[in-house]
Design an enzyme around this catalytic site. Structure first.
Site, PDB file in Angstrom:
ATOM      1  N   VAL A 185       0.826  -1.212   0.000  1.00  0.00           N
ATOM      2  CA  VAL A 185       0.000   0.000   0.000  1.00  0.00           C
ATOM      3  C   VAL A 185       0.860   1.262   0.000  1.00  0.00           C
ATOM      4  CG1 VAL A 185      -1.724   1.322   1.288  1.00  0.00           C
ATOM      5  CG2 VAL A 185      -1.903  -1.169   1.154  1.00  0.00           C
ATOM      6  N   ASP A 220      10.271   3.070   6.711  1.00  0.00           N
ATOM      7  CA  ASP A 220       9.979   1.674   7.006  1.00  0.00           C
ATOM      8  C   ASP A 220      11.002   1.175   8.020  1.00  0.00           C
ATOM      9  OD1 ASP A 220       8.170  -0.572   5.326  1.00  0.00           O
ATOM     10  OD2 ASP A 220       9.810  -1.415   6.494  1.00  0.00           O
ATOM     11  N   ARG A 227      14.492  -3.679   3.177  1.00  0.00           N
ATOM     12  CA  ARG A 227      13.497  -3.136   2.254  1.00  0.00           C
ATOM     13  C   ARG A 227      13.939  -1.773   1.729  1.00  0.00           C
ATOM     14  NH1 ARG A 227       9.518  -3.640  -1.474  1.00  0.00           N
ATOM     15  NH2 ARG A 227       7.679  -2.376  -1.092  1.00  0.00           N
ATOM     16  N   THR A 256      -2.781  -4.459   8.988  1.00  0.00           N
ATOM     17  CA  THR A 256      -3.652  -4.728  10.143  1.00  0.00           C
ATOM     18  C   THR A 256      -4.132  -6.174  10.025  1.00  0.00           C
ATOM     19  OG1 THR A 256      -5.370  -3.591   8.849  1.00  0.00           O
ATOM     20  CG2 THR A 256      -4.441  -2.418  10.733  1.00  0.00           C
ATOM     21  N   THR A 297      -6.711  -0.801   7.107  1.00  0.00           N
ATOM     22  CA  THR A 297      -8.084  -1.252   7.323  1.00  0.00           C
ATOM     23  C   THR A 297      -8.325  -1.494   8.806  1.00  0.00           C
ATOM     24  OG1 THR A 297      -8.106  -2.312   5.168  1.00  0.00           O
ATOM     25  CG2 THR A 297      -9.775  -3.022   6.742  1.00  0.00           C
ATOM     26  N   CYS A 323      -7.060  -8.891   2.746  1.00  0.00           N
ATOM     27  CA  CYS A 323      -8.327  -8.144   2.818  1.00  0.00           C
ATOM     28  C   CYS A 323      -9.529  -9.040   3.050  1.00  0.00           C
ATOM     29  CB  CYS A 323      -8.530  -7.329   1.534  1.00  0.00           C
ATOM     30  SG  CYS A 323      -7.440  -5.896   1.396  1.00  0.00           S
ATOM     31  N   ARG A 340       0.487 -13.097   2.098  1.00  0.00           N
ATOM     32  CA  ARG A 340      -0.259 -12.769   3.313  1.00  0.00           C
ATOM     33  C   ARG A 340      -1.565 -13.558   3.406  1.00  0.00           C
ATOM     34  NH1 ARG A 340      -0.541  -6.411   2.707  1.00  0.00           N
ATOM     35  NH2 ARG A 340      -0.760  -7.080   0.539  1.00  0.00           N
TER      36      ARG A 340
END
Length: 424
Positions: free
Chosen positions: A16, A34, A39, A85, A120, A260, A331
């Site tokens: 995101v 981050d 990364r 989240t 979220t 999600c 994920r």
């Protein structure tokens, strides 16, 4: 605060945060933060392991700087938090990344700053859980010294058609003035336009029901597939026939994972239960979708027994491990349920997925994928993810991986109906 005075900080550079930082970084000053130094080093070298951006897009973000040092954010006055989240092992919301990100921002928050959340959450989380952390750490007062906004992410990993800029964005703010500023800010980069919600809670609720609705629709189709399988009716044939009507929704059965659809409903049900309401339909859909991996293996084992293929010690190839096709996103993948259930039957399981980093699969799930499947080695093959590479292989090449007597389970309708032995 006028838009021209904004200096952005993006907290969390994953699926995101990075596309957001890159898009804003083309035209305005952005600091991407981050906690993962590896990364940051990769991004500085022009490589995005999520494959959501490429080296050309990264190079185009000429005003974007990367850092792991919190003090580097002190010059920023608008913080956009895009951390994950997830849920914990008990299906409860895990706000740990959100709490830690809020604490970090609280340490650099100043008078007049704005904090926008994209993660979220359940309705009320921003103002009831996150804002108090910002107040406690910074010593500032909400809506007097600093302000908040909420603009839920709508990133679809692996989708090269529906990108950040081409998906309409919901925005909101803690005051009417901040709501307008947040809306104006996102309109700088979102070509599809925005929808300014009437409050932060409305924006939070809108996000969490988007995926709850999809989850329930898929649960319905999964249940229909279970029924049709008992009736020996091809589910895909039924769906194609029903889909000839203009208003029939084109959902397909399968595993429901990812960051999600398989997660967000639990945020809503958690909040509902805290208010004394037990959400029966949403949780029923979740239970059914979470059970599909076990059902797939039960189908396979039954078919193997009928074909006199010994189940114990059987060599099974699972093709695909990511939560969806053509992306490296692991994920909440539910393919892991298939692998775990096969091992319960004492099967010898190989996982093959050309999209994944083997060390990441090992770290997250304790599974070591193979580099290449062996010819003629498998008693059963499960097409678990519809990667383009598997489509291009075709049924002959896929079948060549099986022994003379083997079963092919096409979980994703990748092949023609007659090409596989089992379908959901």
């Amino acid at each position: 605060m006028h838009l021209s005075h904004l200096k952005l900080a993006i907290i969390g550079l994953g699926y995101v945060g990075l596309p957001l930082a890159v898009e804003f970084g083309k035209t305005r000053q952005v600091v991407g933060f981050d906690i993962d130094q590896k990364r940051i080093d990769e991004l500085k070298s022009g490589r995005d392991r999520t494959l959501e951006t490429d080296s050309v897009e990264l190079a185009a973000a000429i005003h974007l700087a990367y850092t792991t040092v919190l003090d580097d954010l002190r010059g920023c006055n608008c913080f956009i938090i895009t951390v994950p989240t997830p849920i914990d092992e008990y299906k409860r919301p895990d706000l740990t990344p959100l709490v830690k990100a809020s604490e970090a921002v609280g340490r650099v928050l100043k008078m007049g700053d704005v904090v926008i959340y994209e993660s979220t959450v359940y309705p009320g989380c921003t103002e009831e859980d996150c804002v108090p952390i910002l107040e406690r750490i910074s010593g500032l007062k909400f809506n007097q010294d600093f302000f908040a906004g909420y603009s839920p992410e709508r990133i679809n990993p692996g989708d090269k058609e529906h990108r950040l800029t081409t998906i309409r964005k919901v925005t909101s703010g803690s005051t009417p003035e901040i709501a307008k500023m947040v809306d104006d800010l996102y309109n700088e980069i979102i070509t599809a336009g925005t929808h300014k919600a009437s409050s932060i809670k409305v924006a939070e609720a809108a996000k969490v029901i988007e995926n709850t609705q999809r989850d329930l629709n898929i649960a319905l189709i999964n249940e229909l597939a279970l029924i049709f399988n008992k009736m020996q009716i091809d589910t895909e044939a039924v769906l194609l026939a029903a889909g000839s009507k203009w208003n029939f929704l084109p959902f397909r059965p399968g595993l429901v994972g990812g960051h999600c659809i398989g997660v967000d409903p639990y945020y809503l049900t958690h909040k509902a239960q805290s208010l004394g309401y037990h959400p029966e339909i949403i949780l029923a859909g979740r239970r059914l979708n979470d059970s599909m991996g076990i059902y797939v293996v039960a189908q396979l084992v039954k078919a193997m027994s009928k074909q006199r293929i010994p189940v114990e010690g059987a060599k099974v190839l699972v093709m695909g491990f990511t939560f969806k096709e053509n992306c490296p996103d692991l994920r909440n993948t539910r393919v892991v349920d298939i692998v775990a259930e096969l091992k319960e039957y004492s099967c010898d399981v190989d996982v093959f997925d050309p999209w994944v980093a083997a060390e990441e699969v090992q770290r997250e799930y304790g599974i070591t994928p193979i580099e290449q499947p062996k010819q003629g080695a498998y008693d059963a093959i499960i097409l678990a993810v519809a990667h383009q590479q598997f489509k291009e292989m075709g049924v002959v090449s896929i079948r060549s991986l099986g022994k003379n007597r083997h079963l092919l389970y096409d979980l994703k309708y990748l092949l023609a109906p007659e090409a596989s032995d089992l379908r959901l």
